[in-house]
Write a protein that holds these residues in place. Structure first.
Motif, PDB file in Angstrom:
ATOM      1  N   SER B 221       0.839  -1.195   0.000  1.00  0.00           N
ATOM      2  CA  SER B 221       0.000   0.000   0.000  1.00  0.00           C
ATOM      3  C   SER B 221       0.876   1.247   0.000  1.00  0.00           C
ATOM      4  CB  SER B 221      -0.945  -0.003   1.198  1.00  0.00           C
ATOM      5  OG  SER B 221      -0.247   0.283   2.393  1.00  0.00           O
ATOM      6  N   GLY B 222       2.010   1.188   0.667  1.00  0.00           N
ATOM      7  CA  GLY B 222       2.942   2.311   0.659  1.00  0.00           C
ATOM      8  C   GLY B 222       3.500   2.531  -0.740  1.00  0.00           C
ATOM      9  N   TYR B 223       3.801   1.435  -1.381  1.00  0.00           N
ATOM     10  CA  TYR B 223       4.312   1.493  -2.743  1.00  0.00           C
ATOM     11  C   TYR B 223       3.288   2.146  -3.675  1.00  0.00           C
ATOM     12  CZ  TYR B 223       5.652  -0.168  -7.382  1.00  0.00           C
ATOM     13  OH  TYR B 223       5.963  -0.241  -8.703  1.00  0.00           O
ATOM     14  N   GLY B 224       2.068   1.661  -3.591  1.00  0.00           N
ATOM     15  CA  GLY B 224       1.011   2.169  -4.465  1.00  0.00           C
ATOM     16  C   GLY B 224       0.769   3.651  -4.260  1.00  0.00           C
ATOM     17  N   ALA B 225       0.664   4.043  -2.977  1.00  0.00           N
ATOM     18  CA  ALA B 225       0.392   5.446  -2.675  1.00  0.00           C
ATOM     19  C   ALA B 225       1.529   6.325  -3.186  1.00  0.00           C
ATOM     20  CB  ALA B 225       0.213   5.623  -1.166  1.00  0.00           C
ATOM     21  N   ALA B 226       2.755   5.844  -3.028  1.00  0.00           N
ATOM     22  CA  ALA B 226       3.909   6.639  -3.459  1.00  0.00           C
ATOM     23  C   ALA B 226       3.935   6.772  -4.981  1.00  0.00           C
ATOM     24  CB  ALA B 226       5.197   5.995  -2.957  1.00  0.00           C
ATOM     25  N   ARG B 227       3.645   5.685  -5.672  1.00  0.00           N
ATOM     26  CA  ARG B 227       3.612   5.752  -7.132  1.00  0.00           C
ATOM     27  C   ARG B 227       2.613   6.804  -7.589  1.00  0.00           C
ATOM     28  NH1 ARG B 227       6.848   2.327 -10.576  1.00  0.00           N
ATOM     29  NH2 ARG B 227       5.667   3.477 -12.148  1.00  0.00           N
ATOM     30  N   VAL B 232       1.292  12.165  -9.788  1.00  0.00           N
ATOM     31  CA  VAL B 232       0.479  13.371  -9.682  1.00  0.00           C
ATOM     32  C   VAL B 232       1.361  14.608  -9.509  1.00  0.00           C
ATOM     33  CG1 VAL B 232      -1.132  14.593  -8.191  1.00  0.00           C
ATOM     34  CG2 VAL B 232      -1.554  12.209  -8.784  1.00  0.00           C
ATOM     35  N   ALA B 233       2.372  14.465  -8.675  1.00  0.00           N
ATOM     36  CA  ALA B 233       3.244  15.611  -8.395  1.00  0.00           C
ATOM     37  C   ALA B 233       4.702  15.181  -8.511  1.00  0.00           C
ATOM     38  CB  ALA B 233       2.959  16.147  -6.983  1.00  0.00           C
ATOM     39  N   PRO B 234       5.213  15.176  -9.720  1.00  0.00           N
ATOM     40  CA  PRO B 234       6.562  14.646  -9.972  1.00  0.00           C
ATOM     41  C   PRO B 234       7.660  15.435  -9.273  1.00  0.00           C
ATOM     42  CG  PRO B 234       5.322  15.008 -12.007  1.00  0.00           C
ATOM     43  CD  PRO B 234       4.591  15.718 -10.927  1.00  0.00           C
ATOM     44  N   ASP B 235       7.311  16.596  -8.770  1.00  0.00           N
ATOM     45  CA  ASP B 235       8.351  17.417  -8.149  1.00  0.00           C
ATOM     46  C   ASP B 235       8.470  17.212  -6.634  1.00  0.00           C
ATOM     47  OD1 ASP B 235       5.810  18.426  -7.871  1.00  0.00           O
ATOM     48  OD2 ASP B 235       6.477  20.513  -7.784  1.00  0.00           O
ATOM     49  N   ILE B 236       7.767  16.218  -6.119  1.00  0.00           N
ATOM     50  CA  ILE B 236       7.882  15.905  -4.692  1.00  0.00           C
ATOM     51  C   ILE B 236       9.332  15.577  -4.363  1.00  0.00           C
ATOM     52  CG2 ILE B 236       7.399  14.089  -3.010  1.00  0.00           C
ATOM     53  CD1 ILE B 236       4.678  13.797  -4.220  1.00  0.00           C
ATOM     54  N   SER B 237       9.807  16.076  -3.234  1.00  0.00           N
ATOM     55  CA  SER B 237      11.182  15.703  -2.925  1.00  0.00           C
ATOM     56  C   SER B 237      11.289  14.816  -1.692  1.00  0.00           C
ATOM     57  CB  SER B 237      12.056  16.944  -2.778  1.00  0.00           C
ATOM     58  OG  SER B 237      11.796  17.576  -1.557  1.00  0.00           O
ATOM     59  N   PHE B 238      10.190  14.614  -0.991  1.00  0.00           N
ATOM     60  CA  PHE B 238      10.272  13.765   0.194  1.00  0.00           C
ATOM     61  C   PHE B 238       8.900  13.167   0.514  1.00  0.00           C
ATOM     62  CE2 PHE B 238      10.948  12.457   4.522  1.00  0.00           C
ATOM     63  CZ  PHE B 238      12.308  12.181   4.583  1.00  0.00           C
ATOM     64  N   ILE B 239       8.887  11.898   0.913  1.00  0.00           N
ATOM     65  CA  ILE B 239       7.626  11.268   1.319  1.00  0.00           C
ATOM     66  C   ILE B 239       7.755  10.742   2.742  1.00  0.00           C
ATOM     67  CG2 ILE B 239       5.926   9.482   0.830  1.00  0.00           C
ATOM     68  CD1 ILE B 239       6.731   9.508  -2.044  1.00  0.00           C
ATOM     69  N   ALA B 240       6.982  11.328   3.646  1.00  0.00           N
ATOM     70  CA  ALA B 240       6.970  10.852   5.024  1.00  0.00           C
ATOM     71  C   ALA B 240       5.854   9.825   5.161  1.00  0.00           C
ATOM     72  CB  ALA B 240       6.732  12.015   5.978  1.00  0.00           C
ATOM     73  N   CYS B 241       6.112   8.748   5.880  1.00  0.00           N
ATOM     74  CA  CYS B 241       5.114   7.690   6.019  1.00  0.00           C
ATOM     75  C   CYS B 241       4.802   7.422   7.482  1.00  0.00           C
ATOM     76  CB  CYS B 241       5.618   6.408   5.380  1.00  0.00           C
ATOM     77  SG  CYS B 241       6.037   6.589   3.638  1.00  0.00           S
ATOM     78  N   ARG B 252      10.806   1.926  -2.509  1.00  0.00           N
ATOM     79  CA  ARG B 252      10.926   1.173  -3.755  1.00  0.00           C
ATOM     80  C   ARG B 252      10.335   1.957  -4.915  1.00  0.00           C
ATOM     81  NH1 ARG B 252       8.014  -4.408  -4.031  1.00  0.00           N
ATOM     82  NH2 ARG B 252       6.322  -3.218  -4.985  1.00  0.00           N
ATOM     83  N   ALA B 253       9.213   2.596  -4.632  1.00  0.00           N
ATOM     84  CA  ALA B 253       8.567   3.375  -5.692  1.00  0.00           C
ATOM     85  C   ALA B 253       9.502   4.469  -6.200  1.00  0.00           C
ATOM     86  CB  ALA B 253       7.265   3.974  -5.159  1.00  0.00           C
ATOM     87  N   ILE B 254      10.127   5.156  -5.282  1.00  0.00           N
ATOM     88  CA  ILE B 254      11.036   6.232  -5.680  1.00  0.00           C
ATOM     89  C   ILE B 254      12.212   5.673  -6.466  1.00  0.00           C
ATOM     90  CG2 ILE B 254      12.605   8.022  -4.831  1.00  0.00           C
ATOM     91  CD1 ILE B 254      10.712   8.456  -2.507  1.00  0.00           C
TER      92      ILE B 254
END
Lengths: 326, 326
Positions: B221-227, B232-241, B252-254
DNA sequence: TATTATGGTGAAAGCGATTTCAACGACAGG
DNA sequence: CCTGTCGTTGAAATCGCTTTCACCATAATA
């Protein structure tokens, strides 16, 4: 605490009748009706303790595991729990923290204690274990090791390791090292190393005995062993490990020595750990159906308990495996 | 099966005397001696079922967990098991597989069944839960959630998330996204998100509501959400979970989208998972003493059971946390 | 009509411990 | 010598359920 007698009085029957109602014996429809009402009204539930004393069965299964916080064990217990729940049993969990003596201790405890059967997720099986198992009052099923004359659900570690070794020998050019575990663990220690060696040999790339180390199942031990290997023989190009957890440690070691990202192409493991798979894109490893082994073992055990007795007796079951990423 | 009466006869005393010997009541030294001999000779062990029926105590503690194959839960149960073993209890494990209704079901089952107390490793606490807990016959301790009027051992998820958010806001330049879990899980869902948002805001880098997604605790689910976030926003520079497991998926998505090795500098999690730590060199995360929470909760529970009653009553205990790799 | 089945039923005997209770011997104090 | 303690003791009552067993209707068979 409302007891059976109360229900019986309210329904105007004897407690014997209530008991029969609960257990599906002779009972007329109208009395069954009245008993049902009385039970709902009082919220009666039967005392499993009294029942256990009288019948000698507790509907409890003892499960002995070497270490609860490991993915393989978690998956096995998940499988066990699934079947137990479905079939009206509960799980009494005992964690030995990899201490063989605590394993024996629990085996002993469970016998004289309130379990109807035992599932032992085994690592090492000593003679003492064998004796304890034989003299066990309740049926018992082993998971993970193959022992003659004892019901087991296990994987063919030798064959799997052979295949892995054979495949890697063709893929890797350069020296291959191996990090194993104690051979007292017949399956993960002895069989995997032997199989791996045989696989390499069959592909004309035999394993150098000087490049074998022993870990202790932990990530840190894999890391330590790999660091040592890398310093002793800097030209190693691949490290095969007896478990994915140790492989993760080895991977970190390689990353540290050779640069980030190097490790994931230079290690293999056993067990197909989900984290490792995701974070590395998949190292060569062996997938075992751990959940399935829990399910099968438990079904086997419960069949002999509930079942048509001799019909579905305890037996030995070898499950398949699957090479990953080779 | 040798019973107390047999021992008594062999020793030439009454079974009452044997019982007293076993439980430390009045007994003369010579009889004690004879009883001891008789017990050794016969290999007698007392039937815990009969004992349970008579005394009303089974020395069993019910432990309800949401999912057995997760590192945090494993560590908690390891802590619980440790204390139980030391204090002469055993663990009855129930796995709900993240289904809230099965949680209630077990709560119910345990009450009328043979446990002396319950440890509930809680995710969501509904009104129904609260009611079930209140009407519970046996003492109960919650782990992981803070509920008014109920004994709990928990972590300050809001504060931890705040600190993490605040630290990251200073360290990351560019857009930060967040993958959370259902807010029905007050601690991991609501508190962590709120805390994280507040932390970012306090550092003048508020979280864009459009960059929040919901996962379901799993790696996939983390993978899917990150993808999805990345597309949607290719310029994201960080994903907090909200959990390390989901962070592994995001990582993995990144890696897939931006190239291998990118992910590990661009995600954070909660829980300080050992695999993740080793394989990435350490992403920003929060370390919770999961083992400790199991230990503390169990001690609390057992104190009220064995103990000087009111002395060490059930209470609420907030454990500390530790920011990692920030 | 006499006799078996057949479906139901409750009293009572356990299952194997713990715990109350009355009683006992010895011994001290009055 | 009588009485009161004190340390011990075993008989017996539970704990709450299951399971014989003897027994009773009523229906079916001879």
């Amino acid at each position: 605490m409302v007891k059976m007698k109360d229900v019986a009085e309210l329904a105007g029957v004897s407690s014997a009748a209530v008991s029969r109602y609960l257990n599906g014996g002779y009972i007329s429809v109208d009395k069954a009706e009245r008993i049902k009402k009385a039970i709902e009204l009082t919220g009666y539930v039967r005392s499993s303790q009294a029942r256990a004393l009288r019948t000698g069965s507790t509907k409890l299964i003892g499960v002995i595991v070497p270490k609860i916080n490991s993915e393989s064990v978690s998956r096995i217990t998940a499988g066990i729990g699934q079947v137990l729940g479905r079939r009206g049993y509960q799980m009494l969990l005992a964690n030995t923290d990899n201490a063989a003596d605590r394993e024996l201790e629990y085996l002993d405890l469970f016998q004289n204690h309130p379990v109807d059967g035992i599932v032992l997720v085994a690592t090492m099986i000593t003679d003492e274990h064998r004796r304890a198992i034989e003299s066990c009052r309740v049926p018992i099923v082993l998971i993970g090791q193959h022992v003659e004359g004892v019901a087991c659900v296990y994987h063919d570690d030798y064959e799997a390791a052979f295949e892995l070794g054979h495949a890697l020998a063709g893929r890797v050019d350069g020296k291959i090292a191996y990090i194993g575990v104690t051979e007292e663990d017949r399956a993960a220690g002895y069989d995997r190393r032997r199989g791996f060696e045989a696989g390499l040999r069959a592909a004309d790339n035999p394993l150098d005995a000087a490049l074998i180390r022993l870990g202790s199942f932990t990530l840190d031990s894999g890391y330590g062993a790999a660091r040592e290997l890398l310093s002793v023989a800097p030209d190693i190009s691949f490290i095969a490990c007896a478990t994915d957890t140790m492989a993760a440690g080895a991977l970190r070691a390689i990353d540290e020595v050779r640069g980030m990202g190097e490790g994931m192409h230079r290690v293999s493991g056993f067990g197909d750990n989900a984290f490792l798979r995701a974070l590395t894109g998949g190292i060569p490893t062996v997938h075992y159906g751990y959940l399935t082994s829990g399910v099968e073992a438990t079904n086997m055990l419960l069949n002999t308990l509930d079942g048509a007795e001799g019909e579905n007796g305890l037996k030995t079951l070898k499950l398949g495996h699957q090479l990953m990423n080779v």
